[in-house]
Scaffold this active site. Sequence first.
Site, PDB file in Angstrom:
ATOM      1  N   SER A 147       0.831  -1.197   0.000  1.00 34.80           N
ATOM      2  CA  SER A 147       0.000   0.000   0.000  1.00 34.80           C
ATOM      3  C   SER A 147       0.875   1.260   0.000  1.00 34.80           C
ATOM      4  O   SER A 147       1.630   1.481  -0.949  1.00 34.80           O
ATOM      5  CB  SER A 147      -0.960  -0.045   1.198  1.00 34.80           C
ATOM      6  OG  SER A 147      -1.954   0.946   1.086  1.00 34.80           O
ATOM      7  N   ASP A 224     -10.179  -5.426  -3.310  1.00 36.92           N
ATOM      8  CA  ASP A 224      -9.513  -4.437  -2.471  1.00 36.92           C
ATOM      9  C   ASP A 224     -10.430  -3.239  -2.278  1.00 36.92           C
ATOM     10  O   ASP A 224     -10.860  -2.600  -3.246  1.00 36.92           O
ATOM     11  CB  ASP A 224      -8.207  -4.004  -3.161  1.00 36.92           C
ATOM     12  CG  ASP A 224      -7.301  -3.180  -2.291  1.00 36.92           C
ATOM     13  OD1 ASP A 224      -7.802  -2.302  -1.564  1.00 36.92           O
ATOM     14  OD2 ASP A 224      -6.070  -3.393  -2.342  1.00 36.92           O
ATOM     15  N   HIS A 256      -7.460  -5.850   0.785  1.00 34.07           N
ATOM     16  CA  HIS A 256      -6.243  -5.047   0.962  1.00 34.07           C
ATOM     17  C   HIS A 256      -5.390  -5.503   2.141  1.00 34.07           C
ATOM     18  O   HIS A 256      -4.316  -4.961   2.356  1.00 34.07           O
ATOM     19  CB  HIS A 256      -6.661  -3.582   1.179  1.00 34.07           C
ATOM     20  CG  HIS A 256      -5.557  -2.583   0.995  1.00 34.07           C
ATOM     21  ND1 HIS A 256      -5.011  -2.299  -0.237  1.00 34.07           N
ATOM     22  CD2 HIS A 256      -4.900  -1.786   1.885  1.00 34.07           C
ATOM     23  CE1 HIS A 256      -4.081  -1.371  -0.100  1.00 34.07           C
ATOM     24  NE2 HIS A 256      -3.979  -1.046   1.169  1.00 34.07           N
TER      25      HIS A 256
END
Length: 278
Positions: A147, A224, A256
Amino acid sequence: MELVQRNQCFNGEQRIYQFDSESLKSSTRFGIFLPAEALQGQVCPALFYLAGLTCTEETFAIKAHAQRLAAQLGLILISPDTSPRGDSVAKGDHWDIGQGAGFYINATEQPWAEHYQMERFISDELYALVQAEFAVLADAIGIFGHSMGGHGALTLALKHPDKFKSVSAFAPICAPSQCPWGEKAFGQYLGVNQGFWQAHDATALVAVKGALFKEILIDQGLDDQFYSQLNPALFQQACDSVGQALTLREHAGYDHGYYFIQTFMDDHLQFHAVQLQA
């Protein structure tokens, strides 16, 4: 440098250290997994892992389930914190800015500039420290992340190909100049001139830097919840335009979080092991 915690793990050791950082002007911590070979003084390839928003130096060690295969492959794993911390360090108004959200850049704007020098901290200070203190094979160091940390891994690798020989990412923020997370962070850390943002945007960087790596690996979940912020297709287009080999794998059903990361962690460790041996 102070050893804060040490735990035996797959015949190696998972440790946490604390030290006063010159770059961050604050005390900071990092995690490190040392396989048995490194404990015995044998130099080993190393991987920096950059975690995402709200994470700490311990998140990766606990949640990613990386030590088992790292022990088999003889890989050292280094996991810094995601920002400077402390009472004297500026805090944000939300979880996506300030402490826990350093974005792996060198801030130029107040109140962030004094402490938020995360790029310099990782690519210069911590990079040199781990080589001086541990049995790291100097020409076999890679970087990966998740991320915000995936953004950090891609950009630091593209900016410092002399230091990082391999790079991969889980659900990275591929074009932070074009998503709310990045616009907020860059606006506060770097100022309103969006021309300055491009030097910290993986999609913009690869278009300028060209093909630097034999291959880049990205895994992305199609369920996600933050997919609209990540823009992997833009990074794919930029890589294609300059001939940078990219393996972008998209997976139905995965979100995610760290269950997604656990699922594909072995693939990433094996990918880096091969790249770092080349």
